[in-house]
Design a protein around this motif. Structure first.
Motif, short mmCIF file in Angstrom:
data_model
loop_
_atom_site.label_atom_id
_atom_site.label_comp_id
_atom_site.label_asym_id
_atom_site.label_seq_id
_atom_site.Cartn_x
_atom_site.Cartn_y
_atom_site.Cartn_z
N ASP A 98 4.33 4.20 -1.56
CA ASP A 98 5.94 3.06 -1.87
C ASP A 98 6.60 2.14 -1.01
OD1 ASP A 98 8.68 3.07 -2.61
OD2 ASP A 98 9.48 5.26 -1.34
N GLY A 99 7.00 1.29 -1.43
CA GLY A 99 7.46 -0.06 -0.79
C GLY A 99 8.63 -0.13 0.00
N GLN A 100 9.46 0.92 -0.52
CA GLN A 100 10.78 1.39 -0.04
C GLN A 100 10.14 1.95 1.63
OE1 GLN A 100 13.59 1.60 -3.85
NE2 GLN A 100 12.44 2.94 -3.04
N ALA A 101 9.09 2.83 1.55
CA ALA A 101 9.21 4.05 2.95
C ALA A 101 7.29 3.27 3.15
CB ALA A 101 9.48 5.45 2.58
N LEU A 102 7.09 1.86 3.90
CA LEU A 102 6.27 1.71 3.90
C LEU A 102 4.90 2.33 5.02
CD1 LEU A 102 6.95 -1.83 4.19
CD2 LEU A 102 5.19 -1.13 2.61
N PRO A 103 4.11 2.40 4.55
CA PRO A 103 3.45 3.81 5.88
C PRO A 103 2.35 3.00 7.34
CG PRO A 103 2.15 4.06 3.94
CD PRO A 103 2.94 2.29 3.94
N PHE A 104 2.78 1.55 7.73
CA PHE A 104 2.66 1.12 8.93
C PHE A 104 3.84 1.40 9.80
CE2 PHE A 104 1.41 -0.92 4.77
CZ PHE A 104 0.07 -0.53 4.38
N ASP A 105 3.16 0.75 11.23
CA ASP A 105 3.60 0.30 11.89
C ASP A 105 4.67 -0.78 11.83
OD1 ASP A 105 2.51 2.80 13.22
OD2 ASP A 105 0.94 1.23 14.05
N SER A 106 5.94 -0.30 12.80
CA SER A 106 6.35 -0.90 13.08
C SER A 106 6.13 -2.85 13.55
CB SER A 106 7.94 -1.11 13.79
OG SER A 106 8.68 0.09 13.17
N ASP A 107 6.18 -3.88 13.46
CA ASP A 107 6.00 -4.62 14.35
C ASP A 107 3.90 -4.68 14.14
OD1 ASP A 107 8.82 -5.25 14.95
OD2 ASP A 107 8.38 -4.09 16.68
N ARG A 108 4.10 -5.46 13.26
CA ARG A 108 2.66 -4.74 12.92
C ARG A 108 1.78 -6.53 12.77
NH1 ARG A 108 -1.19 -0.92 9.30
NH2 ARG A 108 -3.60 -2.78 9.58
N PHE A 109 2.25 -6.38 11.21
CA PHE A 109 1.97 -8.06 10.98
C PHE A 109 2.61 -9.48 10.90
CE2 PHE A 109 1.78 -3.97 7.75
CZ PHE A 109 0.01 -4.11 7.81
N ASP A 110 1.34 -10.63 10.74
CA ASP A 110 1.97 -11.61 11.01
C ASP A 110 2.57 -12.32 9.67
OD1 ASP A 110 0.79 -11.95 13.85
OD2 ASP A 110 -0.83 -11.89 12.34
N ALA A 111 2.44 -11.87 8.36
CA ALA A 111 2.92 -12.23 6.89
C ALA A 111 3.65 -11.26 6.39
CB ALA A 111 2.65 -13.24 6.85
N GLY A 112 4.85 -10.77 5.68
CA GLY A 112 4.90 -9.99 4.44
C GLY A 112 5.30 -10.53 3.12
N PHE A 113 4.70 -10.48 2.20
CA PHE A 113 5.29 -10.64 0.39
C PHE A 113 5.11 -9.68 -0.14
CE2 PHE A 113 2.00 -13.61 2.90
CZ PHE A 113 2.73 -14.58 2.67
N SER A 114 5.85 -9.52 -1.39
CA SER A 114 6.03 -9.29 -1.85
C SER A 114 6.64 -10.30 -3.53
CB SER A 114 7.66 -8.01 -2.03
OG SER A 114 7.36 -7.03 -3.47
N MET A 115 5.43 -10.10 -4.44
CA MET A 115 5.79 -10.78 -5.87
C MET A 115 5.82 -10.09 -7.16
SD MET A 115 4.74 -14.47 -3.76
CE MET A 115 4.94 -14.52 -5.60
N PHE A 116 7.04 -10.53 -7.06
CA PHE A 116 7.50 -10.12 -8.85
C PHE A 116 7.65 -8.54 -8.86
CE2 PHE A 116 6.01 -13.85 -9.69
CZ PHE A 116 7.15 -14.77 -9.69
N GLY A 117 8.07 -7.49 -6.89
CA GLY A 117 7.89 -6.22 -7.07
C GLY A 117 9.28 -5.76 -6.16
N LEU A 118 9.53 -6.05 -5.35
CA LEU A 118 11.03 -5.93 -4.88
C LEU A 118 11.78 -5.90 -5.44
CD1 LEU A 118 11.56 -6.57 -0.99
CD2 LEU A 118 13.48 -6.31 -3.01
N MET A 119 11.77 -7.21 -6.25
CA MET A 119 13.29 -7.13 -6.97
C MET A 119 13.25 -6.21 -8.31
SD MET A 119 10.90 -9.73 -9.82
CE MET A 119 12.31 -9.58 -11.55
N PHE A 120 12.93 -4.82 -8.54
CA PHE A 120 12.35 -4.03 -9.22
C PHE A 120 12.63 -2.70 -8.46
CE2 PHE A 120 9.25 -5.92 -12.30
CZ PHE A 120 10.00 -6.30 -13.29
N PHE A 121 12.59 -2.87 -7.29
CA PHE A 121 12.93 -1.25 -6.46
C PHE A 121 13.92 -0.88 -6.86
CE2 PHE A 121 9.64 -2.23 -3.01
CZ PHE A 121 8.83 -2.20 -3.27
N PRO A 122 14.10 0.70 -7.28
CA PRO A 122 15.63 1.68 -7.60
C PRO A 122 16.37 0.89 -6.01
CG PRO A 122 13.75 2.62 -7.56
CD PRO A 122 13.32 1.46 -7.19
N GLU A 123 15.70 1.27 -4.38
CA GLU A 123 16.95 0.41 -3.42
C GLU A 123 16.15 -0.81 -3.08
OE1 GLU A 123 19.88 1.87 -3.23
OE2 GLU A 123 19.30 3.29 -4.52
#
Length: 272
Positions: A98-123
């Protein structure tokens, strides 16, 4: 926040194979553009949220050290893993989540993307907040959303075909409370904590050799079309398919370019 039928996994599961085959023609140019905003390097760690069949992930994996890809559709993730293996890419991890509850540690990635996905999230705010959380300080996020359908001849042609088959379907009107509105887009990214936010407009054009080729592309990769097909009896679908193909024959001139436009939202997590 959303009652959008595309905010659930089922339609995306249904179109996973066709989407993976045909969608890159549309999605890959936008993904390449998004990657260009992120200042990636061979040691970068990247997360791709609502990754679909991996259009961006596959491009990113050739530039960075590691890609974490996540999508709520099991069929999309299975196709992504298959595509990565076929390309010989061993630096992609693909998982259902679930992109609304990512299973990753905080402060981990140098870059993050959501291509035409987050736009559909219920929240959507939760999606932006999670993307912000998992980025390291100084990291960059790039999120894409379609511009209003009225600005996209390609999408207008598709919805025209849908309406020819079912008069109850109407071309979507601009939704000024969605990410179609650049002001809303920017404000939601800023509310999540992103700074130096910029909303960039980007257009591409596609051509088809014939109306039949366009129909084949639509029927294999369109989630709204799959929802229609699975909501009616086979004989009703056959009638509607005939009407849609007739609409395209009457309205699409072979090799005529049809454009579609998206917004790319770029934001940065503050240092320190």
């Amino acid at each position: 926040m959303s009652g959008n039928p595309l905010a659930v996994a089922e339609p995306w599961d249904l179109v996973a194979d066709g989407y993976a085959e045909f969608a890159p023609a549309v999605m890959q140019p936008f993904s390449a553009r998004a990657l260009g905003f992120a200042s990636l390097s061979p040691v970068s760690q990247v997360v791709d949220v609502a990754a679909g069949p991996g259009t961006l992930s596959l491009l990113a994996a050739r530039q960075v050290a590691w890609v974490e890809a996540i999508d709520f559709s099991e069929s999309m993730i299975a196709r992504l893993a298959k595509n990565a293996a076929a390309a010989g890419l061993t630096n992609i991890s693909a998982q259902v989540g679930d992109g609304q509850a990512l299973p990753f540690d905080s402060d981990r990635f140098d870059a993050g993307f959501s291509m035409f996905g987050l736009m559909f999230f219920p929240e959507r705010p939760e999606g932006f907040a999670e993307l912000y959380r998992v980025l390291r300080p100084g990291g960059t996020a790039v999120v894409s959303s379609w511009a209003p359908v009225v600005e996209s001849p390609l999408m207008r042609m598709m919805f025209g075909a849908l309406a020819a088959a079912d008069p109850d379907i109407h071309e979507p009107q601009p939704n000024f409370l969605s990410l179609e509105n650049p002001q809303v887009f920017e404000s939601e990214m800023r509310a999540a904590g992103f700074e130096a936010v910029s909303i960039q407009r980007h257009s591409i054009a596609l051509t088809f050799g014939s109306p039949e080729e366009m129909w084949e592309t639509m029927v294999r990769s369109s989630a709204p079309l799959e929802l229609m097909r699975h909501s009616v009896e086979p004989e009703v679908w056959a009638e509607r398919a005939t009407l849609m193909k007739a609409f395209l024959v009457a309205n699409y001139e072979p090799n005529c370019p049809l454009s579609t436009t998206a917004y790319l939202g770029i934001g940065h997590k503050p240092e320190g």
